[in-house]
Write a protein that holds these residues in place. Structure first.
Motif, PDB file in Angstrom:
ATOM      1  N   GLU A 131     -10.444 -11.434   0.943  1.00 32.84           N
ATOM      2  CA  GLU A 131     -11.092 -10.080   1.406  1.00 32.84           C
ATOM      3  C   GLU A 131     -10.180  -9.071   1.981  1.00 32.84           C
ATOM      4  OE1 GLU A 131     -13.877 -13.540   1.512  1.00 32.84           O
ATOM      5  OE2 GLU A 131     -11.611 -13.377   2.451  1.00 32.84           O
ATOM      6  N   THR A 132      -9.030  -9.637   2.346  1.00 33.71           N
ATOM      7  CA  THR A 132      -7.957  -8.619   2.933  1.00 33.71           C
ATOM      8  C   THR A 132      -7.346  -8.063   1.715  1.00 33.71           C
ATOM      9  OG1 THR A 132      -7.584 -10.044   5.008  1.00 33.71           O
ATOM     10  CG2 THR A 132      -5.923  -8.455   4.255  1.00 33.71           C
ATOM     11  N   LEU A 133      -7.180  -8.671   0.853  1.00 32.46           N
ATOM     12  CA  LEU A 133      -6.714  -8.157  -0.717  1.00 32.46           C
ATOM     13  C   LEU A 133      -7.410  -7.152  -0.964  1.00 32.46           C
ATOM     14  CD1 LEU A 133      -4.562  -8.188  -2.765  1.00 32.46           C
ATOM     15  CD2 LEU A 133      -6.001 -10.301  -3.824  1.00 32.46           C
ATOM     16  N   VAL A 134      -8.930  -7.355  -1.103  1.00 28.38           N
ATOM     17  CA  VAL A 134      -9.727  -6.171  -1.631  1.00 28.38           C
ATOM     18  C   VAL A 134      -9.730  -5.079  -0.937  1.00 28.38           C
ATOM     19  CG1 VAL A 134     -12.184  -5.868  -2.199  1.00 28.38           C
ATOM     20  CG2 VAL A 134     -11.331  -8.054  -2.708  1.00 28.38           C
ATOM     21  N   LEU A 135      -9.622  -5.055   0.452  1.00 32.47           N
ATOM     22  CA  LEU A 135      -9.540  -3.629   1.338  1.00 32.47           C
ATOM     23  C   LEU A 135      -8.181  -3.075   1.164  1.00 32.47           C
ATOM     24  CD1 LEU A 135     -11.009  -5.270   4.551  1.00 32.47           C
ATOM     25  CD2 LEU A 135     -12.157  -3.655   2.886  1.00 32.47           C
ATOM     26  N   ALA A 136      -7.218  -3.947   1.041  1.00 35.44           N
ATOM     27  CA  ALA A 136      -5.938  -3.265   0.452  1.00 35.44           C
ATOM     28  C   ALA A 136      -5.913  -2.764  -0.838  1.00 35.44           C
ATOM     29  CB  ALA A 136      -4.662  -4.400   0.509  1.00 35.44           C
ATOM     30  N   ARG A 137      -6.373  -3.375  -1.730  1.00 32.11           N
ATOM     31  CA  ARG A 137      -6.638  -2.869  -2.915  1.00 32.11           C
ATOM     32  C   ARG A 137      -7.337  -1.431  -3.107  1.00 32.11           C
ATOM     33  NH1 ARG A 137      -3.659  -3.361  -7.576  1.00 32.11           N
ATOM     34  NH2 ARG A 137      -5.589  -3.649  -8.782  1.00 32.11           N
ATOM     35  N   MET A 138      -8.203  -1.393  -2.279  1.00 32.62           N
ATOM     36  CA  MET A 138      -9.261  -0.272  -2.187  1.00 32.62           C
ATOM     37  C   MET A 138      -8.486   0.845  -1.526  1.00 32.62           C
ATOM     38  SD  MET A 138     -12.915  -1.854  -1.032  1.00 32.62           S
ATOM     39  CE  MET A 138     -13.702  -0.278  -0.955  1.00 32.62           C
ATOM     40  N   LEU A 139      -7.503   0.533  -0.322  1.00 32.62           N
ATOM     41  CA  LEU A 139      -6.660   1.580  -0.226  1.00 32.62           C
ATOM     42  C   LEU A 139      -5.708   2.139  -1.079  1.00 32.62           C
ATOM     43  CD1 LEU A 139      -5.829   3.249   2.510  1.00 32.62           C
ATOM     44  CD2 LEU A 139      -4.128   1.085   2.903  1.00 32.62           C
ATOM     45  N   GLN A 140      -5.177   1.137  -1.448  1.00 31.16           N
ATOM     46  CA  GLN A 140      -3.991   1.567  -2.911  1.00 31.16           C
ATOM     47  C   GLN A 140      -4.825   2.514  -3.848  1.00 31.16           C
ATOM     48  OE1 GLN A 140      -2.396  -1.813  -4.680  1.00 31.16           O
ATOM     49  NE2 GLN A 140      -1.628  -0.616  -6.286  1.00 31.16           N
ATOM     50  N   GLY A 141      -6.005   2.142  -4.288  1.00 30.13           N
ATOM     51  CA  GLY A 141      -6.867   2.824  -5.203  1.00 30.13           C
ATOM     52  C   GLY A 141      -7.099   4.343  -4.625  1.00 30.13           C
ATOM     53  N   ALA A 142      -7.446   4.523  -3.291  1.00 28.39           N
ATOM     54  CA  ALA A 142      -7.587   5.705  -2.873  1.00 28.39           C
ATOM     55  C   ALA A 142      -6.493   6.566  -2.892  1.00 28.39           C
ATOM     56  CB  ALA A 142      -8.022   5.575  -1.432  1.00 28.39           C
ATOM     57  N   GLY A 143      -5.337   6.025  -2.700  1.00 22.90           N
ATOM     58  CA  GLY A 143      -3.981   6.715  -2.824  1.00 22.90           C
ATOM     59  C   GLY A 143      -3.768   6.979  -4.057  1.00 22.90           C
ATOM     60  N   ALA A 144      -3.715   6.099  -5.102  1.00 24.82           N
ATOM     61  CA  ALA A 144      -3.329   6.097  -6.431  1.00 24.82           C
ATOM     62  C   ALA A 144      -4.335   7.660  -7.069  1.00 24.82           C
ATOM     63  CB  ALA A 144      -3.486   4.885  -7.224  1.00 24.82           C
TER      64      ALA A 144
END
Length: 443
Positions: free
Chosen positions: A101-114
């Motif tokens: 779950e933490t990984l998914v949230l971090a990936r979403m933040l990463q995608g929002a920046g990318a």
């Protein structure tokens, strides 16, 4: 109006932007190679693990128009700095994630920046160059981006073998090294207007509904219900917002521009094919005994091909016109998916490799063709948001592609899921049939 800078300048700027774009794309291509290990390490199924790709791509899509509008208001420097900072922060958090779950949230933040990179990258080139120079620059950007992304599986596989999947998650941090070199080419001027945050949120919720519905076969009724609810509520609310705020997040002049909408919808099949194969190829081969680095090695020829595609893409866009180039890219994407479908069903590495080669050609042609079509169809004061909206649709296609493989791969098999997806480029071609009948307008 765009200014013609020297060809040396256009080459340098476009390749640097392509490098940054590719590093952002590595957030998917390198991560895809690590999905089997992520699933086993964090105790989730293969279909569930693909959420790290689908939701990354979804955030990449739904926030890209925010950056486009933001750049219209304040220039390109600040939005790109914010985006790259979020991308690297998300990558670090993903590398350290203790739970799925933490990984998914971090990936979403990463995608929002990318998401800042594709929209603002093409905005730089469309604002800085024109004519044949712009076509070549857009082609170089797409080619470099595709080449770096294609190398992502190999680099990800090697890192996973040596250091584990967490090191793979941290790869996009390298984008921080590119930004200072690009800084002088980025504009600081904007209109100073305000950002329509509510409009942005409504678009994000509606796009999220599409992806949730597509991936629901592997995740159950709750996800399906959530997706349908977002679509049912988000679609009319977004339409009402556009009517109430014709100069808001989705300007009426952009939404009603047939060329922008049709070009984006038709081109969306290209990233759908690309992201589908990024998930499908490692999934099939690793399940049959391949090591991740071996899968990455299989995709190296695609990286080399991606560097050559711009030499064809730029002149083709200039001579035939962007719409016809989009049509060619869609046709190539369909062929790629059909071949890869057979390869996945028969577990044929050569066929899967050919499929990736062809979809690399489609991406290297389709992405710059779409941006050229959109940039030519709108006024300069809304070019950033128009490119953002078009890129939103383009990347939602990518999220749908990975979601189709993740959602249908388990119930019907990866090969059949790719076969289903092969119809998408044909549907895209149908949307631009009227424009294909018009004579090409050359720059």
């Amino acid at each position: 109006m765009p200014t013609d800078h020297s060809r040396d300048d256009s080459r340098r700027v476009s390749l640097l932007l392509g490098l940054l774009f590719g590093l952002a794309g590595m957030g998917s291509s390198s991560a895809a190679i690590a999905l089997p290990l992520i699933g086993s390490d964090l105790d989730v199924s293969a279909g569930t693990a693909t959420w790290t790709i689908s939701l990354y791509t979804l955030m990449l899509a739904v926030t890209t128009a925010v950056y486009g509008r933001f750049s219209d208001l304040v220039g390109i420097r600040i939005p790109l700095l914010v985006g790259v900072s979020l991308m690297t922060t998300g990558a670090v958090l993903a590398a350290a994630a203790p739970t799925f779950e933490t990984l998914v949230l971090a990936r979403m933040l990463q995608g929002a920046g990318a998401a800042a990179v594709p929209t603002l990258g093409v905005a730089v080139l469309n604002g800085r160059y024109s004519g044949a120079v712009r076509g070549l620059a857009l082609g170089r950007l797409a080619g470099m981006a595709a080449a770096i992304s294609c190398l992502g599986p190999l680099l990800g596989g090697v890192l996973e073998e040596a250091l584990g999947w967490r090191a793979v998650m941290a790869l996009p941090v390298l984008g921080l090294l590119v930004l200072p070199v690009l800084w002088p080419a980025l504009t600081r001027e904007g209109s100073g207007a305000r950002l329509d945050l509510l409009g942005a949120l409504l678009v994000a919720f509606t796009a999220a509904g599409v992806v949730l519905v597509v991936q629901s076969p592997s995740t159950g009724f709750v996800v399906l219900a959530a997706g349908v609810l977002l679509l049912v509520l988000g679609t009319p609310a977004t339409i009402a917002r556009v009517r109430r705020r014709p100069h808001g997040f989705l300007p009426m002049s952009v939404v009603r521009n047939g060329t922008v909408v049709r070009s984006a919808v038709a081109a969306a099949a290209v990233p759908a094919s690309w992201f589908a194969l990024l998930v499908a190829v490692p999934g099939v081969l690793v399940a049959h005994g391949w090591e991740p680095w071996q899968v990455g090695l299989l995709l190296v020829p695609s990286a080399a091909l991606a560097l050559v595609v711009p030499r064809v893409a730029g002149p083709l866009i200039t001579s035939a016109g962007p719409t016809r180039a989009i049509a060619v890219a869609g046709g190539v994407a369909t062929v790629a998916l059909v071949i890869a479908s057979v390869g996945a069903t028969t577990v044929s590495a050569p066929l899967l490799g050919v499929g990736v080669l062809l979809v690399t050609v489609a991406f290297g042609l389709g992405q710059p063709a779409m941006t050229a079509a959109v940039a030519d169809a709108v006024d300069a004061d809304v070019r950033g948001v128009a490119l953002g909206v078009a890129t939103l649709v383009f990347l939602v296609g990518g999220s749908v592609g990975s979601a189709v493989v993740g959602g249908l791969g388990e119930p019907i098999g990866v090969g059949w899921s790719l076969a289903v997806l092969a119809a998408l480029p044909l549907l895209g071609l149908a949307t631009i049939t009227a424009e294909l009948r018009r004579p090409a307008v050359l720059d």
